[in-house]
Design a protein around this motif. Structure first.
Motif: not given
Length: 282
Positions: A116-121
């Motif tokens: 998983v790549w998370d950028t906003f939360a």
């Protein structure tokens, strides 16, 4: 909009045009069909040219107006075929966030390895209940969807049981900006960061943080999930994309690996999280 999706929509449009042209009582013009349906003629044109996605009701009305009601099943199957890849939030959230989260529970339950790549939360698999509640409440308010935050929170917390099953592995990268996004009160965010500090070192979790000042080979872009080697999901403002062709899955894994080169893990990841935690005015 993805090429495969647009091509499928155009093919459906051509099939709609065929039904209009092959009307048993004689060929209908676009204007005549629009009059029968009580639609603007521009809607007929957009649907036939693949510039608008029809609803089930649109397809049923079209098949009946062209004197071929038996074609509805085929049209609906075509629509389901390409909508399985572009899942509109407007349609998904008719019943609220709870059912969407339950669908995700099934999807994750069938998986053994996640990248998983998370950028906003903060990643949903690692969220606290209070943080998740704040996210769902804001999204429901923004989208005007049903307010069922408590149902959604319970489903998301249930999904986290996956982390404690043998043979599971969550490989998650988070941009430091996601840790700093104050989508909830500072106290809730502080508790969330404490939770992240605690999961570093879990044998089923590999947590990497990409610091804001880390050199990047790619721009952050949208967050995404790779489930085993069978599915990629990407969340955008209008829809959730489900991508299952091998070439695309391989591409997103390469993107994940590229961001991993800029990430820090273990004690260094804890240092970044702790730095963000100290910056909060709680």
């Amino acid at each position: 909009m993805g090429t495969d999706y647009q091509r499928a929509r155009e093919e459906l449009g051509r099939r709609l045009r065929e039904l209009r042209m092959d009307c048993p009582e004689g060929r209908l013009t676009g204007v005549q069909l629009a009059q029968r349906l009580g639609w603007q003629q521009s809607k007929i044109s957009k649907l036939e040219n693949g510039r608008q996605t029809p609803t089930d009701d649109d397809l049923r009305a079209w098949s009946e107006a062209t004197g071929q009601p038996g074609a509805f099943g085929e049209l609906r199957s075509r629509l389901r075929g390409f909508e399985s890849h572009v899942r509109s939030w407007r349609r998904l959230l008719v019943a609220g966030h709870g059912p969407v989260q339950e669908t995700w529970n099934t999807l994750i339950g069938e998986s053994r390895t996640l990248h998983v790549w998370d950028t906003f939360a903060v990643n949903g698999m690692l969220q606290t209940a209070d943080y998740a509640r704040g996210v769902f409440e804001r999204l429901a308010q923004f989208r005007g969807s049903r307010e069922d935050a408590e149902d959604a929170v319970r489903a998301r917390m249930k999904r986290q049981e996956w982390l404690y099953r043998p043979g599971r592995q969550l490989n998650v990268l988070m941009w430091e900006g996601a840790l700093r996004a104050q989508v909830c009160p500072p106290g809730v965010l502080a508790a969330q960061l404490d939770r992240l500090l605690g999961v570093v070192g879990m044998d089923t979790v590999r947590l990497g943080i990409v610091p804001l000042d880390a050199p990047l080979r790619l721009f952050p872009g949208n967050g995404f999930w790779v489930l085993d080697d069978r599915l990629v999901t990407v969340e955008d403002w209008h829809a959730e994309l489900w991508l299952d062709d091998a070439e695309t899955i391989a591409l997103y894994r390469r993107v994940w690996d590229t961001f991993a080169e800029s990430a820090v893990f273990g004690a260094e990841a804890q240092q970044v999280i702790a730095r963000v935690r100290r910056s909060l005015k709680v």
